[in-house]
Scaffold this motif. Structure first.
Motif, PDB file in Angstrom:
ATOM      1  N   THR A   1      15.604  14.550   3.329  1.00 32.41           N
ATOM      2  CA  THR A   1      16.656  13.811   3.159  1.00 32.41           C
ATOM      3  C   THR A   1      16.577  12.053   2.944  1.00 32.41           C
ATOM      4  O   THR A   1      17.386  11.701   2.762  1.00 32.41           O
ATOM      5  CB  THR A   1      17.809  15.246   3.545  1.00 32.41           C
ATOM      6  OG1 THR A   1      17.307  15.986   3.886  1.00 32.41           O
ATOM      7  CG2 THR A   1      19.656  14.495   3.670  1.00 32.41           C
ATOM      8  N   PHE A   2      16.375  11.921   4.492  1.00 31.91           N
ATOM      9  CA  PHE A   2      16.257  10.415   4.614  1.00 31.91           C
ATOM     10  C   PHE A   2      14.915  10.088   5.083  1.00 31.91           C
ATOM     11  O   PHE A   2      14.976   8.834   5.265  1.00 31.91           O
ATOM     12  CB  PHE A   2      17.125  10.281   6.158  1.00 31.91           C
ATOM     13  CG  PHE A   2      19.139  10.835   5.696  1.00 31.91           C
ATOM     14  CD1 PHE A   2      19.471  10.174   4.816  1.00 31.91           C
ATOM     15  CD2 PHE A   2      19.400  11.812   6.078  1.00 31.91           C
ATOM     16  CE1 PHE A   2      20.676  10.388   4.179  1.00 31.91           C
ATOM     17  CE2 PHE A   2      20.755  11.993   5.609  1.00 31.91           C
ATOM     18  CZ  PHE A   2      21.869  11.074   4.972  1.00 31.91           C
ATOM     19  N   GLU A   3      13.878  10.251   4.574  1.00 30.71           N
ATOM     20  CA  GLU A   3      12.722  10.033   4.830  1.00 30.71           C
ATOM     21  C   GLU A   3      12.055  10.232   3.226  1.00 30.71           C
ATOM     22  O   GLU A   3      12.112  11.119   2.747  1.00 30.71           O
ATOM     23  CB  GLU A   3      11.966  10.386   5.675  1.00 30.71           C
ATOM     24  CG  GLU A   3      12.632   9.864   7.268  1.00 30.71           C
ATOM     25  CD  GLU A   3      11.681   9.942   8.678  1.00 30.71           C
ATOM     26  OE1 GLU A   3      11.479   9.942   9.659  1.00 30.71           O
ATOM     27  OE2 GLU A   3      10.388  11.137   8.336  1.00 30.71           O
ATOM     28  N   VAL A   4      10.853   8.821   2.790  1.00 30.79           N
ATOM     29  CA  VAL A   4      10.849   9.163   1.402  1.00 30.79           C
ATOM     30  C   VAL A   4       9.185   9.550   1.933  1.00 30.79           C
ATOM     31  O   VAL A   4       8.181   9.028   1.119  1.00 30.79           O
ATOM     32  CB  VAL A   4      10.900   7.158   0.941  1.00 30.79           C
ATOM     33  CG1 VAL A   4      12.281   7.825   0.162  1.00 30.79           C
ATOM     34  CG2 VAL A   4      10.607   6.541   1.048  1.00 30.79           C
ATOM     35  N   MET A   5       8.505   8.714   3.217  1.00 30.02           N
ATOM     36  CA  MET A   5       7.195   9.111   2.886  1.00 30.02           C
ATOM     37  C   MET A   5       7.156  10.027   4.396  1.00 30.02           C
ATOM     38  O   MET A   5       8.341   9.367   5.874  1.00 30.02           O
ATOM     39  CB  MET A   5       6.445   7.836   3.571  1.00 30.02           C
ATOM     40  CG  MET A   5       7.669   6.677   4.383  1.00 30.02           C
ATOM     41  SD  MET A   5       6.923   5.112   3.647  1.00 30.02           S
ATOM     42  CE  MET A   5       8.220   4.259   4.484  1.00 30.02           C
ATOM     43  N   LYS A   6       6.291  10.409   5.140  1.00 32.13           N
ATOM     44  CA  LYS A   6       5.990  10.625   6.365  1.00 32.13           C
ATOM     45  C   LYS A   6       5.528   9.997   7.733  1.00 32.13           C
ATOM     46  O   LYS A   6       4.495   9.081   6.805  1.00 32.13           O
ATOM     47  CB  LYS A   6       5.357  12.099   6.636  1.00 32.13           C
ATOM     48  CG  LYS A   6       5.296  13.459   5.151  1.00 32.13           C
ATOM     49  CD  LYS A   6       4.344  14.184   5.463  1.00 32.13           C
ATOM     50  CE  LYS A   6       4.629  15.330   4.081  1.00 32.13           C
ATOM     51  NZ  LYS A   6       3.683  16.028   4.126  1.00 32.13           N
TER      52      LYS A   6
ATOM     53  N   VAL B   1       1.210  -1.358  -0.099  1.00 29.21           N
ATOM     54  CA  VAL B   1      -0.291  -0.065  -0.023  1.00 29.21           C
ATOM     55  C   VAL B   1       0.868   1.684   0.030  1.00 29.21           C
ATOM     56  O   VAL B   1       0.948   1.919  -0.806  1.00 29.21           O
ATOM     57  CB  VAL B   1      -0.758   0.216   1.253  1.00 29.21           C
ATOM     58  CG1 VAL B   1      -1.608   1.593   1.306  1.00 29.21           C
ATOM     59  CG2 VAL B   1      -1.868  -1.279   0.941  1.00 29.21           C
ATOM     60  N   MET B   2       2.029   1.690   0.772  1.00 34.17           N
ATOM     61  CA  MET B   2       2.605   2.574   0.935  1.00 34.17           C
ATOM     62  C   MET B   2       3.607   2.383  -0.336  1.00 34.17           C
ATOM     63  O   MET B   2       4.064   3.650  -0.813  1.00 34.17           O
ATOM     64  CB  MET B   2       3.782   2.261   1.800  1.00 34.17           C
ATOM     65  CG  MET B   2       3.156   2.658   3.808  1.00 34.17           C
ATOM     66  SD  MET B   2       1.797   4.459   3.452  1.00 34.17           S
ATOM     67  CE  MET B   2       3.085   5.552   3.335  1.00 34.17           C
ATOM     68  N   ALA B   3       3.771   1.572  -0.811  1.00 31.58           N
ATOM     69  CA  ALA B   3       4.927   1.497  -2.137  1.00 31.58           C
ATOM     70  C   ALA B   3       3.950   1.942  -3.111  1.00 31.58           C
ATOM     71  O   ALA B   3       4.580   2.941  -4.047  1.00 31.58           O
ATOM     72  CB  ALA B   3       5.313   0.247  -2.450  1.00 31.58           C
ATOM     73  N   LEU B   4       2.256   1.355  -3.299  1.00 31.65           N
ATOM     74  CA  LEU B   4       1.813   2.261  -4.325  1.00 31.65           C
ATOM     75  C   LEU B   4       1.670   3.611  -4.017  1.00 31.65           C
ATOM     76  O   LEU B   4       0.882   4.493  -5.532  1.00 31.65           O
ATOM     77  CB  LEU B   4       0.515   1.510  -4.036  1.00 31.65           C
ATOM     78  CG  LEU B   4       0.574   0.124  -4.862  1.00 31.65           C
ATOM     79  CD1 LEU B   4      -0.972  -0.769  -4.879  1.00 31.65           C
ATOM     80  CD2 LEU B   4       0.935   0.026  -6.065  1.00 31.65           C
ATOM     81  N   LYS B   5       1.374   4.421  -3.022  1.00 29.31           N
ATOM     82  CA  LYS B   5       1.112   5.470  -2.768  1.00 29.31           C
ATOM     83  C   LYS B   5       2.616   6.305  -2.560  1.00 29.31           C
ATOM     84  O   LYS B   5       2.822   6.959  -2.702  1.00 29.31           O
ATOM     85  CB  LYS B   5       1.038   5.684  -0.672  1.00 29.31           C
ATOM     86  CG  LYS B   5       0.460   7.192   0.063  1.00 29.31           C
ATOM     87  CD  LYS B   5       0.448   7.114   0.830  1.00 29.31           C
ATOM     88  CE  LYS B   5       0.058   8.663   1.460  1.00 29.31           C
ATOM     89  NZ  LYS B   5      -0.896   9.583   1.512  1.00 29.31           N
ATOM     90  N   VAL B   6       3.180   5.690  -1.907  1.00 24.68           N
ATOM     91  CA  VAL B   6       4.730   6.624  -2.334  1.00 24.68           C
ATOM     92  C   VAL B   6       5.445   6.656  -4.413  1.00 24.68           C
ATOM     93  O   VAL B   6       6.079   8.128  -4.494  1.00 24.68           O
ATOM     94  CB  VAL B   6       5.686   6.460  -1.141  1.00 24.68           C
ATOM     95  CG1 VAL B   6       7.425   6.900  -1.706  1.00 24.68           C
ATOM     96  CG2 VAL B   6       5.860   6.506  -0.271  1.00 24.68           C
ATOM     97  N   ARG B   7       4.994   5.197  -4.708  1.00 28.19           N
ATOM     98  CA  ARG B   7       6.102   5.570  -5.817  1.00 28.19           C
ATOM     99  C   ARG B   7       5.195   5.763  -7.279  1.00 28.19           C
ATOM    100  O   ARG B   7       4.731   4.932  -8.293  1.00 28.19           O
ATOM    101  CB  ARG B   7       6.792   4.578  -5.805  1.00 28.19           C
ATOM    102  CG  ARG B   7       7.757   4.160  -5.643  1.00 28.19           C
ATOM    103  CD  ARG B   7       8.544   5.520  -5.447  1.00 28.19           C
ATOM    104  NE  ARG B   7       9.075   6.346  -6.889  1.00 28.19           N
ATOM    105  CZ  ARG B   7       9.981   5.750  -7.805  1.00 28.19           C
ATOM    106  NH1 ARG B   7      11.290   4.999  -7.529  1.00 28.19           N
ATOM    107  NH2 ARG B   7       9.975   5.933  -8.788  1.00 28.19           N
TER     108      ARG B   7
END
Length: 519
Positions: free
Chosen positions: A311-316, A246-252
């Motif tokens: 810088t070091f986080e791809v999601m919140k 789910v988060m992969a679909l959201k982030v990418r």
């Protein structure tokens, strides 16, 4: 059927996830998890395997009756008895589904000793029978990724013509790789007559660590349903983890333009709860929901985070239900501050519930310097022992380099205080021996696991215990700043669960009597 960019989330935590040895949940826990899954927007909940036991049947049936929006699915083998039992359990749902399966690879065909033609006939007959009962039928060729291509196309076509509305392609042993996963779905859709009229699903196991990658690749190939579990719970190395896909679909979304209706802000809450009720703690470095997923220790990383979090986080952290920052509470904090923090963490407690948590919070705050978010979650999920037959009243241990190690214990057994002293190879062993002396039993300890909820020498220790008695498995968990006390409570909690399961066991519905493999 027009190809949609919507991806359905099919959660099988209550079926495949519960097949993890020792992850068995109580009836009430299953209903609680099902409600949380429904609330977060899961499209299909596979609530269990109704033929497996009377308890499983009742859980699936109750979940079906209580479901609000999710489709409720039950699993059945390829025979009429299983399918009928499954339908009886799910038929009360607003949207019921029957999921029937059979192993189609050469290895699995050899188990029932069926020829290709005999198996094809059974698939036709059982899918037809299921469709006559329910308009929503899912069919799975177990071990599809090791099934001969021509035969796989043949049986998928048979299932489609017999009325299956969803075709699930399982990578039952986690054998495939992402490119193969995508090509398999793509080629089935292009080859099988009628494939464009059904939904293709993917069910990937994590034996080689590629379950999430294989599931996402299958979506690229045309699958529009992903089967997964909370925390990746499941057989052997587990399944595709719901939170990861789910988060992969959201982030990418830039390279995977697909969408789901999952409310990601509820992910952390249900992850913690599933870990608690299953007894399977989430590893610290687990993607998305691990304790260290948003932790930064090195100076370079900390400096970068202070200047720009991206810088070091791809999601919140807020995207999955975390507060973003951990503001510790202490012994001077009041109910209002505690309620505000719990609301921030996603808990809306009634006044009496808040009062119970507040008492435990104050007790904890007196014993440790800071109370963190994870401490509060542990307090909220602390086991309710009001109706338990066995309770720990007091415990004193003597340990150190000079033996023997001794435990002096008082337990409440069916309302009466019982006192004893016991020795053992260390304080935990002595404590467990004391429990056995007070309440003799034949249960075997399968797992004893200790993890710190938060940092520091005054951190709460969470202890998980798994026990087995005559094929029945139960887990117990407890948290306390005293590791030995937490161990005693977890051990007693597991015993209480075994007692409940012993009392509720009914002849003819022993889960040990049903042999099946997951899909």
């Amino acid at each position: 059927m027009t190809q949609s960019n919507d991806v359905l989330i099919f959660d099988t935590t209550l079926r495949d996830g519960e097949q993890s040895p020792g992850a068995t949940m109580t009836h009430d826990e299953k209903l609680e998890i099902a409600e949380m899954l429904d609330d977060m927007g899961v499209d299909i909940i596979e609530a269990g395997f109704p033929i497996a036991s009377e308890g499983d049947f009742q859980a699936v049936s109750d979940i079906a009756k209580l479901s609000k929006s999710a489709t409720i699915c039950g699993l059945s083998r390829a025979n009429y008895k299983d399918i009928d039992r499954c339908w009886e359990a799910v038929k009360h749902a607003k949207s019921p589904r029957i999921h029937t399966f059979i192993g189609t690879s050469p290895l699995h065909r050899a188990i029932p000793n069926l020829t290709m033609d005999e198996m094809a006939e059974r698939i036709h007959d059982t899918v037809t029978h299921a469709r006559n009962l329910c308009d929503n039928v899912q069919w799975s060729p177990m071990d599809a990724t090791r099934t001969e291509w021509d035969y796989l196309c043949r049986v998928v076509e048979i299932a489609v013509k017999a009325g299956a509305t969803t075709i699930n392609i399982p990578d039952t042993v986690g054998y495939t790789a992402p490119r193969e996963s995508a090509d398999l779905i793509r080629n089935l859709i292009a080859t099988v007559p009628g494939a464009d009229e059904v939904i293709f699903a993917t069910h990937c196991h994590n034996d080689l660590g590629m379950a999430t990658a294989n599931s996402l690749a299958a979506v690229e190939g045309g699958a529009r349903q992903i089967e997964c579990t909370i925390n990746g719970l499941g057989e052997r190395a587990g399944n595709t983890a719901l939170e990861e896909v789910v988060m992969a679909l959201k982030v990418r979304n830039d390279i995977m333009p697909y969408s789901t209706k999952i409310d990601t802000r509820k992910i952390m809450n249900i992850s913690r709860r599933v870990a608690t009720v299953s007894g399977f703690a989430v590893q610290y470095n687990k993607a998305i929901v691990g304790k260290n997923a948003f932790a930064h220790e090195s100076g370079i990383h900390q400096d970068g985070m202070l200047k720009n979090r991206e810088t070091f986080e791809v999601m919140k952290p807020e995207d999955i239900g975390l507060s973003g920052t951990s503001l510790p509470l202490g012994k001077h904090s009041g109910r209002a501050a505690l309620r505000a923090k719990l609301n921030e963490l996603g808990f809306d407690l009634a006044d009496n519930q808040l009062n119970d948590v507040f008492v435990r919070f104050k007790d904890l705050a007196d014993r440790k310097k800071e109370v963190f978010d994870d401490d509060l979650m542990a307090l909220v999920y602390q086991n309710d022992t009001e109706d338990d037959r066995l309770k720990l009243k007091s415990l004193r241990v003597v340990c150190g380099t000079e033996g023997p190690q001794q435990a002096d214990m008082v337990m409440v057994v069916d309302g009466a205080d019982v006192e004893t002293s016991a020795t053992g190879d260390g304080p935990v062993d002595a404590t467990f021996n004391a429990v056995k002396a007070i309440f003799p039993h034949g249960a075997r300890l399968q797992l004893y696991q200790v993890s710190a909820v938060t940092e520091g020498t005054d951190a709460q220790a969470t202890v998980s215990v798994r026990m087995e008695e005559d094929g029945r498995i139960a887990t117990g968990q407890s948290a306390d700043t005293d590791t030995v006390v937490a161990s005693a409570k977890a051990y007693i909690n597991a015993l209480n669960r075994l007692l409940v399961r012993r009392e509720k066991s009914e002849p003819g519905y022993d889960v040990k009597g049903v042999s099946y493999k997951d899909t």
